[in-house]
Design a protein around this motif. Sequence first.
Motif, PDB file in Angstrom:
ATOM      1  N   ILE A  44     -17.639 -76.658  59.519  1.00 30.28           N
ATOM      2  CA  ILE A  44     -17.372 -75.882  58.305  1.00 30.28           C
ATOM      3  C   ILE A  44     -18.663 -75.396  57.635  1.00 30.28           C
ATOM      4  O   ILE A  44     -18.617 -74.795  56.558  1.00 30.28           O
ATOM      5  CB  ILE A  44     -16.522 -76.686  57.293  1.00 30.28           C
ATOM      6  N   VAL A  45     -19.806 -75.644  58.303  1.00 35.35           N
ATOM      7  CA  VAL A  45     -21.089 -75.162  57.757  1.00 35.35           C
ATOM      8  C   VAL A  45     -21.906 -74.466  58.848  1.00 35.35           C
ATOM      9  O   VAL A  45     -23.120 -74.624  58.935  1.00 35.35           O
ATOM     10  CB  VAL A  45     -21.896 -76.328  57.126  1.00 35.35           C
ATOM     11  N   LYS A  46     -21.245 -73.668  59.652  1.00 33.96           N
ATOM     12  CA  LYS A  46     -21.924 -73.014  60.769  1.00 33.96           C
ATOM     13  C   LYS A  46     -22.977 -72.018  60.308  1.00 33.96           C
ATOM     14  O   LYS A  46     -23.952 -71.754  61.026  1.00 33.96           O
ATOM     15  CB  LYS A  46     -20.886 -72.327  61.660  1.00 33.96           C
ATOM     16  N   LYS A  47     -22.793 -71.451  59.118  1.00 34.10           N
ATOM     17  CA  LYS A  47     -23.764 -70.473  58.616  1.00 34.10           C
ATOM     18  C   LYS A  47     -25.036 -71.143  58.090  1.00 34.10           C
ATOM     19  O   LYS A  47     -26.036 -70.478  57.865  1.00 34.10           O
ATOM     20  CB  LYS A  47     -23.132 -69.619  57.521  1.00 34.10           C
ATOM     21  N   LYS A  48     -24.967 -72.438  57.876  1.00 35.02           N
ATOM     22  CA  LYS A  48     -26.121 -73.236  57.442  1.00 35.02           C
ATOM     23  C   LYS A  48     -26.815 -72.647  56.206  1.00 35.02           C
ATOM     24  O   LYS A  48     -28.047 -72.555  56.139  1.00 35.02           O
ATOM     25  CB  LYS A  48     -27.115 -73.419  58.587  1.00 35.02           C
ATOM     26  N   ARG A  49     -26.014 -72.279  55.222  1.00 33.11           N
ATOM     27  CA  ARG A  49     -26.561 -71.805  53.950  1.00 33.11           C
ATOM     28  C   ARG A  49     -26.928 -73.005  53.081  1.00 33.11           C
ATOM     29  O   ARG A  49     -26.177 -73.983  53.019  1.00 33.11           O
ATOM     30  CB  ARG A  49     -25.528 -70.951  53.211  1.00 33.11           C
ATOM     31  N   ASP A  50     -28.066 -72.948  52.428  1.00 30.30           N
ATOM     32  CA  ASP A  50     -28.488 -74.063  51.585  1.00 30.30           C
ATOM     33  C   ASP A  50     -27.445 -74.343  50.505  1.00 30.30           C
ATOM     34  O   ASP A  50     -26.950 -73.422  49.841  1.00 30.30           O
ATOM     35  CB  ASP A  50     -29.836 -73.772  50.937  1.00 30.30           C
ATOM     36  N   GLY A  51     -27.157 -75.635  50.322  1.00 31.09           N
ATOM     37  CA  GLY A  51     -26.105 -76.025  49.395  1.00 31.09           C
ATOM     38  C   GLY A  51     -26.577 -76.342  47.996  1.00 31.09           C
ATOM     39  O   GLY A  51     -25.755 -76.458  47.082  1.00 31.09           O
ATOM     40  N   ASN A  52     -27.884 -76.513  47.789  1.00 31.79           N
ATOM     41  CA  ASN A  52     -28.390 -76.841  46.455  1.00 31.79           C
ATOM     42  C   ASN A  52     -29.876 -76.492  46.380  1.00 31.79           C
ATOM     43  O   ASN A  52     -30.465 -76.014  47.344  1.00 31.79           O
ATOM     44  CB  ASN A  52     -28.146 -78.317  46.136  1.00 31.79           C
ATOM     45  N   GLY A  53     -30.455 -76.735  45.212  1.00 32.51           N
ATOM     46  CA  GLY A  53     -31.839 -76.346  44.971  1.00 32.51           C
ATOM     47  C   GLY A  53     -32.877 -77.132  45.730  1.00 32.51           C
ATOM     48  O   GLY A  53     -34.035 -76.703  45.835  1.00 32.51           O
ATOM     49  N   PHE A  54     -32.511 -78.292  46.262  1.00 31.80           N
ATOM     50  CA  PHE A  54     -33.432 -79.056  47.105  1.00 31.80           C
ATOM     51  C   PHE A  54     -33.213 -78.573  48.535  1.00 31.80           C
ATOM     52  O   PHE A  54     -32.421 -79.147  49.293  1.00 31.80           O
ATOM     53  CB  PHE A  54     -33.170 -80.556  46.957  1.00 31.80           C
ATOM     54  N   LEU A  55     -33.890 -77.515  48.874  1.00 33.31           N
ATOM     55  CA  LEU A  55     -33.603 -76.776  50.094  1.00 33.31           C
ATOM     56  C   LEU A  55     -33.743 -77.655  51.338  1.00 33.31           C
ATOM     57  O   LEU A  55     -34.654 -78.463  51.450  1.00 33.31           O
ATOM     58  CB  LEU A  55     -34.521 -75.562  50.189  1.00 33.31           C
ATOM     59  N   GLY A  56     -32.785 -77.462  52.263  1.00 29.98           N
ATOM     60  CA  GLY A  56     -32.806 -78.206  53.510  1.00 29.98           C
ATOM     61  C   GLY A  56     -32.132 -79.556  53.459  1.00 29.98           C
ATOM     62  O   GLY A  56     -32.174 -80.302  54.442  1.00 29.98           O
ATOM     63  N   SER A  57     -31.503 -79.897  52.341  1.00 30.26           N
ATOM     64  CA  SER A  57     -30.862 -81.217  52.219  1.00 30.26           C
ATOM     65  C   SER A  57     -29.356 -81.163  52.418  1.00 30.26           C
ATOM     66  O   SER A  57     -28.763 -82.105  52.943  1.00 30.26           O
ATOM     67  CB  SER A  57     -31.171 -81.835  50.855  1.00 30.26           C
ATOM     68  N   THR A  58     -28.720 -80.067  51.986  1.00 26.63           N
ATOM     69  CA  THR A  58     -27.273 -79.907  52.188  1.00 26.63           C
ATOM     70  C   THR A  58     -26.976 -78.456  52.570  1.00 26.63           C
ATOM     71  O   THR A  58     -27.790 -77.558  52.348  1.00 26.63           O
ATOM     72  CB  THR A  58     -26.455 -80.255  50.917  1.00 26.63           C
ATOM     73  N   PHE A  59     -25.763 -78.264  53.130  1.00 27.15           N
ATOM     74  CA  PHE A  59     -25.302 -76.926  53.477  1.00 27.15           C
ATOM     75  C   PHE A  59     -24.106 -76.555  52.607  1.00 27.15           C
ATOM     76  O   PHE A  59     -23.261 -77.395  52.289  1.00 27.15           O
ATOM     77  CB  PHE A  59     -24.871 -76.849  54.951  1.00 27.15           C
ATOM     78  N   MET A  60     -24.002 -75.277  52.267  1.00 26.49           N
ATOM     79  CA  MET A  60     -22.852 -74.751  51.559  1.00 26.49           C
ATOM     80  C   MET A  60     -21.690 -74.591  52.541  1.00 26.49           C
ATOM     81  O   MET A  60     -21.893 -74.088  53.650  1.00 26.49           O
ATOM     82  CB  MET A  60     -23.187 -73.393  50.948  1.00 26.49           C
ATOM     83  N   PRO A  61     -20.481 -75.001  52.187  1.00 28.50           N
ATOM     84  CA  PRO A  61     -19.345 -74.752  53.088  1.00 28.50           C
ATOM     85  C   PRO A  61     -19.171 -73.259  53.350  1.00 28.50           C
ATOM     86  O   PRO A  61     -19.377 -72.430  52.451  1.00 28.50           O
ATOM     87  CB  PRO A  61     -18.148 -75.315  52.307  1.00 28.50           C
ATOM     88  N   ASP A  62     -18.811 -72.897  54.586  1.00 31.51           N
ATOM     89  CA  ASP A  62     -18.517 -71.499  54.899  1.00 31.51           C
ATOM     90  C   ASP A  62     -17.301 -71.046  54.087  1.00 31.51           C
ATOM     91  O   ASP A  62     -16.510 -71.867  53.626  1.00 31.51           O
ATOM     92  CB  ASP A  62     -18.260 -71.337  56.395  1.00 31.51           C
TER      93      ASP A  62
END
Length: 416
Positions: free
Chosen positions: A104-122
């Motif tokens: 559900i995170v194939k686009k690998k968009r950053d999920g929060n301001g601490f970049l590279g720690s979480t992904f935004m759901p597609d």
Amino acid sequence: MEENTSSHGQFNDQVLRDISLEMKIKMPQYEYINMDSGWCETYDQYGRWTYRQDLFPYGLKSLSDYLASNGQKLGVYILPGIRKDAAEDSNVKIKGTNHRLGDIVKKKRDGNGFLGSTFMPDEDDLSTALAQTYYDSMGDLFAEWGVSFVKIDGCGPGGGDTLRPNQSPDNRKCLAMMKKAFEKHNIWMELSWYLDPAYANEWATLANGARIFIDIESYSKRSMTSSLRVFQRITQAANWAHTGVVGPDRGFYIDLDVVTVGMTVNGKCIDGLDNDDVRLSYISFWALTSSIFCLGADPRCIPDKYLKWFNHPEILTIHQTGIMAKPIQSGNAWNNRRQVWWKRLPDGSVVVGLFNTSVFMFMLGKSYDIKFALKDVGMEKATIKDVWAGKSLGVYDNKYSVVLRPGQCQILMLKP
């Protein structure tokens, strides 16, 4: 709104139990014990944040049960989005489904301001539905542990600081899913990292509270904060005072960040504040605006003098109304060093806070005569009491004035 105390650092199970017992005795009005990010370093079989076994060998349910026996509640810290490490683990599936979390995170968009720690759901329909299932399972897990407060950091749009603003991606859709998951368990949801007041109405829909400025910590090796950083909060609070969303009607409150008054390590006060005038102003402004009130210090080490201030019954009453004060004239603490803020309490009395914000990077400024007209707070004649001094100042009509030292404040209770 309840008052909160926050324990920074990687405290283990026994330390938190000791703090809980001390708070029960010395700070009975403070309800939450909230852990910062050190409580978790990994994820469970369903990709959800989980506690460190080395710090909490008996689990968080055991800890929260103990806190409850002392009249307290447990809080934790997380980030929005799907943990990167869990998403990249091919063995992790969303609880109750046959779908892998990473799908559900194939686009690998950053999920929060601490970049590279979480992904935004597609954002396709299936991914959105599965993301909600994931967050629902997290809400269920936290409820099983007895968690009552969740601070969610790196939220946006916003984040960053005055020099590097807007570092957090727009994760409002993700936050809405988290809100849905946590509110059914009555878990307080706090958003963090310099939230933009332009979205105030939406933040009030998405959460119970929001940090409105950068960290108050100075990140010095010698002290926690500074007088300048404390009075910066007045200017930032003014941006929210007239939004109409803060207070008990919406169940949403500003968060001015932790109160470090009296932080003591090895017998030495390291709060970084110039004097007790500033310390009293610090507590007073947080109470006057009904900010989320978190102690940034180990309460077992705070000197009794400051513990008495934190427990002042009238100051707690002023705070616990949940009503945010508003400034008279400009709320910009640098352009207007004579700050006057006020609010009307449910019983019809009025509280007025006067602050001399004449402080600078490395020194205090000068004394000022600070005044206000009674008509500006909806009164013509009033009996005025100095709340901190605990004494009546007499009957006033038309106006009130007082000379305050740099960094000093006065909290007044006005009754018709």
